[in-house]
Scaffold this motif. Sequence first.
Motif, mmCIF file in Angstrom:
data_model
loop_
_atom_site.group_PDB
_atom_site.id
_atom_site.type_symbol
_atom_site.label_atom_id
_atom_site.label_comp_id
_atom_site.label_asym_id
_atom_site.label_seq_id
_atom_site.Cartn_x
_atom_site.Cartn_y
_atom_site.Cartn_z
ATOM 1 N N ASN A 138 2.377 1.724 -3.341
ATOM 2 C CA ASN A 138 1.342 2.164 -4.273
ATOM 3 C C ASN A 138 1.099 3.668 -4.168
ATOM 4 O O ASN A 138 0.963 4.357 -5.183
ATOM 5 N N GLU A 139 1.048 4.183 -2.959
ATOM 6 C CA GLU A 139 0.751 5.606 -2.785
ATOM 7 C C GLU A 139 1.849 6.472 -3.401
ATOM 8 O O GLU A 139 1.564 7.520 -3.987
ATOM 9 N N GLY A 164 -2.531 10.084 1.091
ATOM 10 C CA GLY A 164 -1.417 9.261 0.611
ATOM 11 C C GLY A 164 -0.171 9.396 1.479
ATOM 12 O O GLY A 164 0.364 8.393 1.975
ATOM 13 N N ILE A 165 0.300 10.606 1.659
ATOM 14 C CA ILE A 165 1.517 10.811 2.447
ATOM 15 C C ILE A 165 1.292 10.430 3.916
ATOM 16 O O ILE A 165 2.126 9.741 4.501
ATOM 17 N N ALA A 168 1.432 6.194 -7.160
ATOM 18 C CA ALA A 168 0.227 6.909 -7.576
ATOM 19 C C ALA A 168 0.486 8.414 -7.610
ATOM 20 O O ALA A 168 0.043 9.114 -8.522
ATOM 21 N N LEU A 178 0.835 -1.203 0.000
ATOM 22 C CA LEU A 178 0.000 0.000 0.000
ATOM 23 C C LEU A 178 0.874 1.259 0.000
ATOM 24 O O LEU A 178 0.639 2.199 -0.775
#
Lengths: 104, 104, 149, 149
Positions: free
Chosen positions: D55-56, D112-113, D59, D52
């Motif tokens: 992915n962030e 995300g961060i 992305a 995950l």
Amino acid sequence: MGPLVVVRAAGVLDMLTSPQLEVGIATALAKNPSAIIVDLNHVDFLASAGMGVLVAAQDKAAPAVKFAVVASGPATSRPLKMVGLAELIGLYPTLDEALAAVGE
Amino acid sequence: MGPLVVVRAAGVLDMLTSPQLEVGIATALAKNPSAIIVDLNHVDFLASAGMGVLVAAQDKAAPAVKFAVVASGPATSRPLKMVGLAELIGLYPTLDEALAAVGE
Amino acid sequence: MTSPFERDPGTWFVCHDRPADAWTAALVREDFARWLRRRVSADEAKLCDVVLAVNEALANAAEYAYLGTAGGTCDLEAVYDVAAGALTVSVRDQGRWCEPDPNHHQRHRGRGIPLMRKLADALVIDTSALGTSVCMRFSHVNAPMAGIC
Amino acid sequence: MTSPFERDPGTWFVCHDRPADAWTAALVREDFARWLRRRVSADEAKLCDVVLAVNEALANAAEYAYLGTAGGTCDLEAVYDVAAGALTVSVRDQGRWCEPDPNHHQRHRGRGIPLMRKLADALVIDTSALGTSVCMRFSHVNAPMAGIC
Ligand SMILES: Nc1ncnc2c1ncn2[C@@H]1O[C@H](COP(=O)(O)OP(=O)(O)O)[C@@H](O)[C@H]1O
Ligand SMILES: Nc1ncnc2c1ncn2[C@@H]1O[C@H](COP(=O)(O)OP(=O)(O)O)[C@@H](O)[C@H]1O
């Protein structure tokens, strides 16, 4: 008062696929439902893009339409809790529990 | 319609001193003014804490009370522009120009 | 006699173990600004940029790093590479990163890191259980600026 | 014969110059997840965390790094230090940091961060004119977890 609608997602909910969930929820909302339950129990990857869709859905539903999410496991409920969304959205490990919570 | 109030700040506007500016602006607002002008032309250091006070003041003033900021130079107007506040707040290099802008 | 490993006070600024609070942040900022003006020949706008960026890092350490604890300290180090005209500044604390609440509207806050990113030529933010370190690089500080004001 | 400087495919994962777009991000994530599951013995929760977080970062490179340009590429590199049980992953782009607008309410975005910071043991975000690099360290990935789910 409209029906209760369960929106089921499966597989991957990332930036590529989350818009589909958004459409599914918009379709559900158009039915004037009493409650919407988004079932993520067949989702094996949930990215922040999918989480954003859930928050947006909750914002659109409330306060008229009850909103709940079903999720369990390390790929979905774990990150949802980590990022504090469990305090913002009703989160239940099983569909039964979500159904009970929205009062069916 | 109340008076036009000019709030003058001087010296340093950092996390320590910005609350004073906040009080100055609240006092000015309590006078039911037609406009508030915050004059930063004697400020030689403006931190983000001070910028936050300006944005909050503008939010409280609008739309009933006109709000403008006077600032020029590398310590004040430069960072205000850098962080995009010039698009959010009426920013004028001199008090005269600010007075003209709020229509006095 | 100075050994080659000794820190030259002209090109280094070191300030360790200062309490992370608003008062000390202001004092450290003023000390740093004095060092900068004495040691680095640069445009007034560039000097202002650097002092503001450093202030924002110090202010964040003071405001957030030790939230909910009894407090702690922070360090400021700056190195001026005269030949390259490059200034590197780092601000370190031993606190915990404190996530801004995305569920809260923060129109009046949240401009510190964006400012640092605009003001510095490179920004590195390092967060871990050991604390937060913010490192900024200002390249060509001694070059004349085209200057917006 | 492998030289000590050769990259052992078992403990390195390298994926360079992939287009920074949503499709490629998904493919690179899947490749990386396969490598991770084959090479790193860890709890399912830890594996999910790592995928995950990565992915962030992918992305963000796809979504923001090349906004307003014709596009660009990004790199993913991961190193697994078996002895230390530590995994380091970096995602790099050659784009421009794009400041989220603080004047805009972003309740539906911006996780995300914060997620990367929660999921990784250390996060370093490096922004400069050369691009953005996000480096994450996961310590003790092979230790059993107390697991919240
Ligand atoms: N040194 C630090 N330690 C812990 N948290 C920090 C630190 N620096 C920044 N933060 C977090 O990052 C957020 C954003 O910082 P910033 O952009 O400077 O805006 P502001 O200080 O106005 O909130 C802060 O609100 C805080 O939650
Ligand atoms: N690789 C990158 N290049 C440029 N900008 C970035 C990059 N990664 C993050 N950002 C900026 O940081 C912001 C915050 O990112 P994040 O926390 O992941 O939230 P979100 O992607 O939902 O906006 C983004 O909106 C973007 O403006």
